[in-house]
Motif scaffolding. Structure first.
Motif, short mmCIF file in Angstrom:
data_model
loop_
_atom_site.label_atom_id
_atom_site.label_comp_id
_atom_site.label_asym_id
_atom_site.label_seq_id
_atom_site.Cartn_x
_atom_site.Cartn_y
_atom_site.Cartn_z
N ARG A 8 -4.70 2.16 4.72
CA ARG A 8 -5.04 3.31 3.91
C ARG A 8 -4.47 4.62 4.46
O ARG A 8 -3.98 5.46 3.69
CB ARG A 8 -6.56 3.46 3.80
CG ARG A 8 -6.97 4.60 2.89
CD ARG A 8 -8.33 5.15 3.26
NE ARG A 8 -8.38 5.56 4.66
CZ ARG A 8 -9.45 6.02 5.25
NH1 ARG A 8 -10.57 6.11 4.59
NH2 ARG A 8 -9.41 6.38 6.52
N LEU A 11 -1.29 6.13 3.23
CA LEU A 11 -1.13 6.26 1.78
C LEU A 11 -1.07 7.72 1.37
O LEU A 11 -0.30 8.11 0.49
CB LEU A 11 -2.30 5.58 1.04
CG LEU A 11 -2.28 4.06 0.97
CD1 LEU A 11 -3.57 3.55 0.33
CD2 LEU A 11 -1.07 3.55 0.17
N LEU A 12 -1.92 8.54 1.99
CA LEU A 12 -2.00 9.96 1.62
C LEU A 12 -1.35 10.85 2.68
O LEU A 12 -1.54 12.06 2.66
CB LEU A 12 -3.46 10.36 1.41
CG LEU A 12 -4.14 9.73 0.17
CD1 LEU A 12 -5.62 10.05 0.15
CD2 LEU A 12 -3.46 10.22 -1.10
N VAL A 41 -0.89 5.88 -5.83
CA VAL A 41 -2.08 6.67 -5.53
C VAL A 41 -1.86 8.13 -5.93
O VAL A 41 -2.65 8.72 -6.66
CB VAL A 41 -2.44 6.56 -4.03
CG1 VAL A 41 -3.56 7.53 -3.67
CG2 VAL A 41 -2.86 5.13 -3.69
#
Lengths: 249, 283
Positions: A8, A11-12, A41
């Motif tokens: 995760r 991802l950002l 995303v």
């Protein structure tokens, strides 16, 4: 660090390395394939914000909006799978975006859009019959309490937020005048309508929402308040959900 | 075991419902056999979405398709979200409920995408446990959908088809076979789509999904297909559908078109083609 935490985190965050242990199915490192998820995303959250704040996108332009959204979705990713609620912090976030500081009204227009969305999804109600107020003596009227519909929202602002919203969202609307506007959002059936609250109306509605009596709300509204205009507005938009004449707080 | 029938979905074409098609669907003299909705879009308190859904549910079998439960997540299932889902399924009593072999929430962050997981003994136990919880909470069988894959995990110790077979065996869940996802994953990871179908536990398949994908390339110039649901179903996927239906017999078929949503006539044309595929296999 758990597997899903490792997957995760990048991802950002484009500065973080792609997680290890990922391949292309033929044994070669996955490389840029991971970016499919990064892109999904970012794009899906940006689109959720564009859907939720179309007037802001119109006001600052689609490119600027996407740039601001890219910063917001990294600062405040969703905490719920209900995308209908995403962006609750966006109005406050806009205040922190330096290049937009000269557009002082932006955060309040964003609050208006958020309130429209909440109204759209709010619970249904059975509107009160205006006939309930016929043949009611003054004492009974002054002591009654009116419940507003769950879809009714009041938003006070020093900016002409309703006019700015309408000018951008409804072709042919009048150019906004420099004046404060309190927005009253009412949903007669399914479509929330932002209205400019008549003078004194914001104090009146605020008192009703607090559960104060009709008389007390009238007092709060002040001398120049036209209660007839206000009641007409509320009843024609089916915004009164109940009137109780019991003398209980 | 859970009630596995619930009347179920008819072995006819259905579409993913979009609010902009509401009037067209009601005006269409011969509309689709059923509609799919995304559960999360109908978890508000009221207003038009729920009113439309109530109206449509009087005329069409409805499939509730969840996209936010994060069944493949390491974290426990979100009890609030499960309660919202239970509420929706209780009042709507849909013909079917399905979710994805994927995760989307971690550490209370919801990423709004279907993220992949490795296939190991550990993840098998976790996902099976989550499916048990969902079926327990809803009091009905759920269907689990195979993902679109863009990469693979070196940790995986079993194939996706073995993983799904074992999940279905342990939990009694049904499977939703997305043939576009099979085509996308097979292309992306370099295996044969029909071999995947042959290895799939087809006796568990209660519904088939079809959708459009986009084409891209990876770092080595190899084709990388993206499951975008933003265009018409391509011919090789229709062929894969025919080959699948030859093995399963007629099944409920869904056309998914979620981005760049076309007008009703264009979407309807896709369902005509899906009906032709069903007619052929029924002949």
């Amino acid at each position: 660090m758990t597997e899903q935490h490792s997957f995760r985190a990048p991802l950002l965050d484009a500065d973080r390395a792609i997680p290890e242990g990922l391949t292309d199915g033929l044994g070669r490192p996955a490389g840029a394939r991971y970016n499919v998820y990064r892109n999904n995303v970012a794009v899906s959250l940006t689109e959720a914000l564009e859907t939720g704040f179309p007037a802001i996108a119109k006001l600052i332009g689609p490119d600027n909006f996407r740039a601001v959204a890219a910063r917001y979705l990294r600062a405040a990713p969703p905490t719920s799978p209900l995308m209908m609620h995403y962006g609750a912090g966006f109005p406050e976030f806009l205040k922190t975006v330096e290049p937009l500081a000269h557009l002082g009204y932006l955060p309040d227009v964003a609050r208006l859009e958020l309130a429209l969305r909440r109204s759209f999804h709010a619970a249904d109600h059975t509107p009160a019959d205006p006939a309930l107020l016929q043949d009611v003596d003054d004492d009974a009227l002054m002591s009654c309490r009116m419940a507003l519909a769950p879809s009714a929202h009041l938003l006070r602002s020093p900016w002409p937020i309703v006019s700015i919203w309408a000018f951008n969202m409804r072709p042919g609307s009048a150019k906004p005048q420099a004046r404060p506007e309190d927005a009253l959002i009412l949903r007669a059936e399914f479509d929330p309508e932002p209205l400019v609250t008549p003078e004194g109306g914001a104090a009146f509605v605020t008192a009703l929402i607090r559960g104060e009596s009709f008389g007390s709300a009238m007092t709060a509204a002040g001398d120049s308040f036209d209660v007839g205009v206000m009641l007409n507005l509320l009843f024609t938009h089916r915004a009164i959900a109940g009137i109780s004449f019991e003398d209980t707080p | 075991m859970f009630d596995t029938d619930h009347d179920g979905l008819p072995a006819m074409p259905g579409v993913g419902y979009k609010p902009q098609h509401f009037n067209d669907i009601l005006r269409d003299a011969a509309p689709v056999g059923w509609l799919e909705i995304h559960a999360e879009n109908y978890m508000g308190d009221g207003g038009r979405p729920l009113a439309q859904l109530r109206h449509l549910s009087e005329r069409f079998p409805i499939s509730v398709h969840g996209v936010g439960l994060s069944i493949g997540g390491e974290d426990p299932l979100d009890p609030d979200h499960l309660a919202r889902l239970k509420h929706l399924v209780s009042w709507l009593n849909p013909a079917s409920f399905s979710e994805h072999l994927a995760w989307s929430t971690h550490d209370s962050q919801f990423l709004n995408d279907l993220l992949p997981l490795p296939y190991t003994d550990t993840t098998l136990i976790r996902v099976a446990d989550h499916i048990d919880q969902v079926q327990e909470a809803l009091g009905r069988q759920m269907l689990l959908e195979n993902p679109s894959s863009y990469l693979a995990f070196t940790q995986s110790t079993m194939s996706e088809t073995d993983f799904l077979r074992e999940l279905a065996r342990r939990t009694g869940c049904g499977l939703l076979l997305d043939v576009n996802n099979v085509f996308v994953s097979a292309t992306n990871l370099g295996y044969s789509p029909i071999e995947y179908i042959d290895a799939y536990p087809l006796d568990r398949v209660k519904e088939i999904h079809l959708g459009g994908h986009d084409e891209d390339e990876d770092d080595h110039g190899a084709p990388l297909l993206i499951d975008s649901h933003g265009r018409a179903v391509v011919d090789p996927v229709w062929t894969l559908l025919d080959e699948t239906l030859d093995r399963t017999g007629a099944r409920p078929l869904l056309i998914e078109w979620d981005t760049d949503v076309p007008d009703w006539a264009t979407l309807r044309a896709e369902t005509v083609r899906a009906q032709e595929a069903l007619t052929r296999v029924l002949a």
